[in-house]
Structure formats: C-alpha cells, structure tokens
Write an enzyme that holds these catalytic residues in place. Sequence first.
Site, PDB file in Angstrom:
ATOM      1  N   TYR A  85      17.545   0.797   1.680  1.00 19.97           N
ATOM      2  CA  TYR A  85      16.158   0.352   1.774  1.00 19.97           C
ATOM      3  C   TYR A  85      15.378   0.856   0.554  1.00 19.97           C
ATOM      4  CZ  TYR A  85      11.979  -1.517   3.791  1.00 19.97           C
ATOM      5  OH  TYR A  85      10.834  -2.251   3.973  1.00 19.97           O
ATOM      6  N   ASN A 139       3.996   4.573  -3.841  1.00 22.13           N
ATOM      7  CA  ASN A 139       5.338   4.769  -4.367  1.00 22.13           C
ATOM      8  C   ASN A 139       5.745   3.526  -5.142  1.00 22.13           C
ATOM      9  OD1 ASN A 139       6.465   2.857  -2.442  1.00 22.13           O
ATOM     10  ND2 ASN A 139       6.363   4.446  -0.896  1.00 22.13           N
ATOM     11  N   ASP A 144       5.508  -7.255   4.850  1.00 14.16           N
ATOM     12  CA  ASP A 144       5.178  -7.617   3.461  1.00 14.16           C
ATOM     13  C   ASP A 144       4.531  -8.989   3.295  1.00 14.16           C
ATOM     14  OD1 ASP A 144       5.926  -5.181   2.413  1.00 14.16           O
ATOM     15  OD2 ASP A 144       7.991  -5.773   2.058  1.00 14.16           O
ATOM     16  N   ALA A 169      -2.310  -1.842   3.345  1.00 15.44           N
ATOM     17  CA  ALA A 169      -1.870  -0.534   3.849  1.00 15.44           C
ATOM     18  C   ALA A 169      -3.071   0.379   4.098  1.00 15.44           C
ATOM     19  CB  ALA A 169      -0.893   0.112   2.873  1.00 15.44           C
ATOM     20  N   ASP A 198       3.334  -3.037   7.801  1.00 18.48           N
ATOM     21  CA  ASP A 198       2.497  -2.589   6.679  1.00 18.48           C
ATOM     22  C   ASP A 198       1.111  -2.183   7.168  1.00 18.48           C
ATOM     23  OD1 ASP A 198       4.446  -3.521   4.564  1.00 18.48           O
ATOM     24  OD2 ASP A 198       4.048  -5.372   5.631  1.00 18.48           O
ATOM     25  N   LYS A 257      15.319  -3.443   6.532  1.00 14.99           N
ATOM     26  CA  LYS A 257      14.512  -2.875   7.618  1.00 14.99           C
ATOM     27  C   LYS A 257      15.326  -2.829   8.919  1.00 14.99           C
ATOM     28  CE  LYS A 257      10.144  -1.699   7.603  1.00 14.99           C
ATOM     29  NZ  LYS A 257       9.230  -1.299   6.572  1.00 14.99           N
ATOM     30  N   ASN A 263       6.763   8.109   5.482  1.00 12.80           N
ATOM     31  CA  ASN A 263       7.710   7.002   5.418  1.00 12.80           C
ATOM     32  C   ASN A 263       7.650   6.257   6.747  1.00 12.80           C
ATOM     33  OD1 ASN A 263      10.064   5.436   5.514  1.00 12.80           O
ATOM     34  ND2 ASN A 263      11.252   6.919   4.354  1.00 12.80           N
ATOM     35  N   ASN A 264       7.395   4.946   6.697  1.00 10.38           N
ATOM     36  CA  ASN A 264       7.306   4.172   7.945  1.00 10.38           C
ATOM     37  C   ASN A 264       8.557   4.297   8.802  1.00 10.38           C
ATOM     38  OD1 ASN A 264       5.077   3.323   6.551  1.00 10.38           O
ATOM     39  ND2 ASN A 264       5.272   1.188   7.149  1.00 10.38           N
ATOM     40  N   ALA A 306      -8.031   0.056  -0.923  1.00 10.56           N
ATOM     41  CA  ALA A 306      -8.409  -0.583   0.348  1.00 10.56           C
ATOM     42  C   ALA A 306      -7.690  -1.913   0.552  1.00 10.56           C
ATOM     43  CB  ALA A 306      -9.929  -0.763   0.382  1.00 10.56           C
ATOM     44  N   GLY A 307      -6.377  -1.938   0.309  1.00  8.54           N
ATOM     45  CA  GLY A 307      -5.562  -3.130   0.558  1.00  8.54           C
ATOM     46  C   GLY A 307      -5.023  -3.138   1.980  1.00  8.54           C
TER      47      GLY A 307
END
Length: 542
Positions: free
Chosen positions: A92, A405, A237, A296, A260, A165, A449-450, A293-294
Amino acid sequence: MNKHTSEILNNPFLNKGTAFTEAERKQLGLVGTLPSKVQTLEEQCNQTYAQFKRKSTKLEQRIFLMNIFNENRTLFFSLMDKHLVEFMPIVYDPVVAESIEQYNEIFSNPQNAAFISIDRPDDITETLENAADGRDIRLIVVTDAEGILGIGDWGVNGVDIAVGKLMVYTAAAGVNPSQVLPVSIDAGTNNQKLLDDPLYLGNRHQRVYGDKYYQVIDKFVQSTQQLFPDALLHWEDLGRSNAQVILDKYKNDIATFNDDIQGTGMVVLAGILGALNISHAKLNDQKILIFGAGTAGMGIANQIMDELVQAGLTPDEAKTHFYAVDKQGLLFDDTDDLTPAQTAFTHKRAEFTNADELTNLASIVETVHPTIMIGTSTQPGAFTESIVKTIAAHTERPIIFPLSNPTKLAEAKAEDLIRWTDGKALVATGIPVDDVEYKGVKYQIGQGNNALMYPGLGFGLIAATAKILNAQTLSAACHALGGIVDTSKPGAAVLPPVSKITEFSQKIAEVVAQSVVDQHLNKEPIRDVKQVIADMKWYPEY
C-alpha cells in the site's frame, strides 16, 4: 490438462500450488501437473520470502508480491501475516503510488477488480456480476482516482488503491479475501500525461462531472445493493467536489463510509483522544487549527466536531473551537470558492480586529493561539520553529500532527517538534517515524495512518450486518483506538504502532459491532458479538 485442472491452478482463491497433497492431486485431476514434493505452507512462505528479498527495488518487490497475490491468496496473506510491518508500505502506501504511476507499463492482471466505464452505464450490473464471479461479496472498495493523496488524478490506474486497501483489510482484520471486490469507476481523467500516453488503459477523455457522473454512481450503488445486499461500500480517493456529496447522499440509507473523509478524521480524533489521555486535558477546552482545508482536513474537522457534539455542545458552540486555514489564509464566510465542507467551519471577519492580516499561518497562530494544530496541506516545512514556539508558549502540551505524506511533503519533522517544544509536544505524523531521543527520553511517534482504523471498523460493520454507520459508532471506534495509549510511560505514542494492528483491529471490530447491535442497527439477529467476529475471521491456512 482438463478444464477443471486449469481452473483450480488458475483460481487464486482455491490454488495451493505445490501444497496440494497427493490425495488432493488425485481427487482434483492434478496428478503430474506439479512437481512431486508436497510443500507445507511454511516451506512455501520461506521460499517465497527469499525470492522477495532478492528484488532490488521496492517497486520490483511489489510486482513480485502482486504476482503471488494473483496466483495464491492464502500464500500471499500467510506471508504478509509474518512480515506485516515490512509489507504494508510495499503493498500500500507509499509504494502503491509508484505502481499507479507506472500502471500502464506494468499491467499484467486485473486482480479480480470490476472496471466500470462512465461511457457504458448499461454495463454496470453485468460488470459487477462478472467480476464477483459468484462470490459472496461483503466488502467493496470503490475509487474514481481523482484525488489520490499526494499524487492527484490517475484515472483507471488508481484501481491499485482499491486492491491495496482490501489487502490491508484482510491482513489486519481477517476479512475473507474471496468476499471482497475492488471497483474502478472510470470517469475519464484530467491528467494530460495519461491522455497523451498511448499505453493508457482507461477512457481517453476529460473527467465527466455533474448529472451524468452522479447517475453512474447512483446506478452503481443500486446494482451493489441488488447483487450484494450484505456488502459494506467503502469510497476511496474521490475528488474534492464529489467526495462529501456522495457520502452525504447515501450514508443514511446504506452501510457506507469514505475513508479519506471519515477514516482520516477518525484516526486523527483517536490520536487527539490518546494525546489528551496523556496530558489529562479536555477536548472541550481545545482550539483546533486545521492547516489544509481539503477533503482530509475537513473530514478531520467534521469528526472532531461530531465528538464535541456527542460531548454535549451544540453545533454552533462546537464550531467556535475550529480555525480552518487554506491557501487564502483563515477561511471567512465571505472567502471566495469555499467548498461545501469548508462553509461549516468559517469565521466572521468582525470576530477579529486584524482580519485582513490573517492570510498566513504565522499571523493566524499569533492571533488565535491554537492548542491543536493539524497539517493536511502538503506544504513542506510549513510548521516553522517560530510558529511552533508561539503555540508552545500558550499551552502546556501542544498537540501537533504534521500529517501530509510522503516525507518530502510533511509540514514538520517529529524530531524538530520535540526539540522546539522542549519535549512537550504530543506528535503524530502521516508516515512511519523512528523514535526520537531527547534529553534522555525516548519519544515514540504515533503514525496517523488510516490503516489503524478502517480494517477494524469495516470488519465490525460487516460482522454485525450493519444497516448504516452513524456518528455514535464512529465515536465508539475512535475511543477504542485512543484508549490503547500507555499514559504511564514518558514519551508514549498518542496512537498504537502499526506492528500491533491485528490485535487492536480485533478490539475495534468488537466495539463497532457492539455499538451497531446496541442501537438495533443490525440486519441479522446477533446474540454474541465476540462469537460472530470470531466465526467470520479468515485465517491464511490451507
């Protein structure tokens, strides 16, 4: 070789390769189609790992592992089980980004994915049926790959994100790999490099937006409900303009989440709860600055906001704790081009005597004195020494999470944050970071990390046959993860390490399933949550 023989050896869910026993070879018509020695799974793992170690680059290692995955799922996951920390970044993030960028050149196998084309909406149901091939699908990861973290729009190549994923779901939580389906929604691409590439495998036109796009999404969702009524739908995504809209449209009707938006938010909230367990402070007393401020960043804000509301604040009271900062500076209600997600977190200019000066991070920090600062900006080095020292001067244990990252995009280095705050900062990063030694204390740095959250969350929802995923269940999962922190140890990490992912994924799954059952949101009757999870967990064994 009869058709039956070739089908078994070419079916990754059934194939054992050299581990088929002599009796099985006789029974399945495999006599003479394999070398004589019957290997154990252990022997296969040792042999395969030695081959893996001989590959000279991380991408070559990934391609090698994908070939094993395509041939024999049990061997692949048994190997991953033994080398989880080493394999996670290869199957991943971050190596998956390289494989996406070179997908056209290295494509060899569709990996049981479903490829839905926006130009052929009438094929959606048939596509899903063909890709599932009669399997009992319980988990779908779907992407249109418009907004892949750190690399942007990669069209059909982004299917590797869905495949990767799902590998983590199986390795971390024990989701049965024969019950998962990666899906690519090919809506075109705005990546000119791909459109100009004669090898590109996707639709060779600009991305389609608006009604035509949403109609395809709707048809896809309806088809999944009809074909796989027990499946959890995980969005991955999607672009800024679509991610929240799609989540909001379906979240009250079906079991679904967007990793996300919610996954990132949950891990960050769990990290904050872990940090507050260490500092013994209250969430209600924090001022939270989100830099970037996207999708995520706003997902993180929403998750913390929900938690404040669960703790008894009204939405209006909760909103006053946030400061959303994007390229324009602090977001005001009259800022141009606000996204729907941003509008919920704006301020009025009248609240500040120096509103016109709040266009850069330094002046905003100087004015609002945040206690928590989260970076999702992909602006390397944005958290400077002077900014960090300003925060530390106004709060005892500042919580600072530079989450962008890969490494080259991080807002700050963990070691600098520890040094600049004289060891007071509670830090989580977006990438794995070595322990930081400072003044005789070893500081462990949590990774936001998700993968710490979504495998256990998803498995718990599937096991509990959840009708929907709501704020109460999300909060329960965050508390479960944030509660794993060892508060007694100096330098303790705010989040548990990826190396223990299988243990705490189990814990999160149990808490999530219990939350679903307590709220009567399960489709099937469930008496014992732990038993249901134990029964459903898949192990890589022949």
